[in-house]
Design an enzyme around this catalytic site. Structure first.
Site, short mmCIF file in Angstrom:
data_model
loop_
_atom_site.label_atom_id
_atom_site.label_comp_id
_atom_site.label_asym_id
_atom_site.label_seq_id
_atom_site.Cartn_x
_atom_site.Cartn_y
_atom_site.Cartn_z
N THR A 90 0.85 -1.19 0.00
CA THR A 90 0.00 0.00 0.00
C THR A 90 0.89 1.24 0.00
O THR A 90 1.89 1.29 0.72
CB THR A 90 -0.90 0.02 1.25
OG1 THR A 90 -1.53 -1.25 1.39
CG2 THR A 90 -1.96 1.10 1.14
N PRO A 116 7.26 0.55 -2.57
CA PRO A 116 6.44 1.26 -3.55
C PRO A 116 6.11 0.41 -4.77
O PRO A 116 5.09 0.61 -5.40
CB PRO A 116 7.31 2.46 -3.93
CG PRO A 116 8.25 2.64 -2.79
CD PRO A 116 8.51 1.25 -2.28
N HIS A 145 -1.35 4.80 -14.23
CA HIS A 145 -2.00 3.73 -13.48
C HIS A 145 -3.48 3.64 -13.81
O HIS A 145 -4.05 4.55 -14.42
CB HIS A 145 -1.83 3.94 -11.96
CG HIS A 145 -0.48 3.57 -11.46
ND1 HIS A 145 0.62 4.39 -11.60
CD2 HIS A 145 -0.03 2.47 -10.80
CE1 HIS A 145 1.68 3.81 -11.05
NE2 HIS A 145 1.31 2.64 -10.56
N LYS A 149 -6.78 3.91 -8.69
CA LYS A 149 -5.70 4.22 -7.75
C LYS A 149 -6.00 5.54 -7.05
O LYS A 149 -6.32 6.54 -7.70
CB LYS A 149 -4.36 4.30 -8.49
CG LYS A 149 -3.16 4.51 -7.57
CD LYS A 149 -1.86 4.36 -8.35
CE LYS A 149 -0.66 4.62 -7.45
NZ LYS A 149 -0.58 3.68 -6.31
#
Length: 255
Positions: A90, A116, A145, A149
């Site tokens: 996370t 990450p 992404h 997200k």
């Protein structure tokens, strides 16, 4: 008996992929699942919990966390306090939160990992970017992404900017008198580097690092087309944190 694992966020895309991976590893044993919105009491024969406080009596070694930025720090702090070595994918941690967790893990003599990005290719991209920055201080980062997200820029983009800053001569990228006719057009600013975030359906996780110099350019790019790309790194994290006595930030520190 294998490494005993709790998975927080098992119903999400990353959490469910991690659960499938763990169930296929002979040296892993998933002993509990956590999701505050789960209605079932067990899933595939594994006990399900809604409250992390109910996990205090669980005999586990590792806490795998793929939840949400707003609860990640609290979850990781809880895991360390209970003696569970966290493996956290996370993102959204602040530098102070990471420092706090590293100190807590050291005090508790517990290993851990906040990563990450778990993809090996992404780690190589960061390594290559750090090397290139010595010669190309003019650099911008574009991260792309999926549109679900929640945090921007991505943890990978921030980590990339951090490693670049170790080698990069700090300069202000772009014209010193540039003006944004549309606020935010030049993206976020990290020590003079601009970071741009793209969110679109159909994407998974992608990043470009663009370097420019007199008469030439260099582009580094990594693409994760499927969440399976992260699982090799998750496996490494789980197997390594049980051997350590302090949390680290970045999978590369366990390789």
């Amino acid at each position: 008996m294998g490494i005993r694992i709790i998975i927080a966020g098992y119903r999400g895309k990353m959490g469910s992929t991690a659960l499938s991976m763990a169930q296929n590893e002979e040296d892993f044993e998933v002993v509990a699942l956590l999701d505050p919105n789960a209605k079932e009491k067990e899933f595939q024969g594994i006990p399900v919990y809604n409250l992390k406080e109910d996990l205090k009596t669980i005999d586990a070694e590792v806490w795998v966390d793929f939840t949400h930025p707003e609860v990640a720090f609290e979850n990781t702090h809880f895991a360390i306090e209970q003696g569970f070595a966290p493996v956290v994918g996370t993102t959204g941690f602040t530098s102070k939160e990471i420092e706090n967790l590293i100190q807590l893990s050291s005090d508790k003599n517990i290993g851990g990992l906040i990563a990450p990005n778990f993809a090996i290719g992404a780690l190589l991209l960061m390594e290559f970017a750090e090397r290139a920055a010595k010669y190309f201080p003019n650099v911008e980062i574009i991260e792309l992404h999926h549109d679900q997200k929640k945090d921007a820029p991505s943890g990978t983009a921030l980590k990339t900017a951090e490693v670049i800053s170790k080698e990069r001569q700090e300069i202000t990228q772009g014209h010193p008198d540039e003006v944004e006719s549309l606020p935010g057009a030049r993206g976020a600013n990290y020590q003079g580097m601009h970071i741009h975030s793209v969110r679109l359906p159909g994407l998974v996780a992608h990043q470009e690092v663009l370097f420019g110099g007199p008469g030439e350019g260099l582009t580094l790019r990594h693409d994760s087309y499927d969440r399976q790309s992260f699982m090799q790194g998750v496996k490494i994290g789980i197997r390594e944190v049980v051997k350590r006595n302090q949390l680290v930030y970045g999978l590369e520190k366990l390789l």
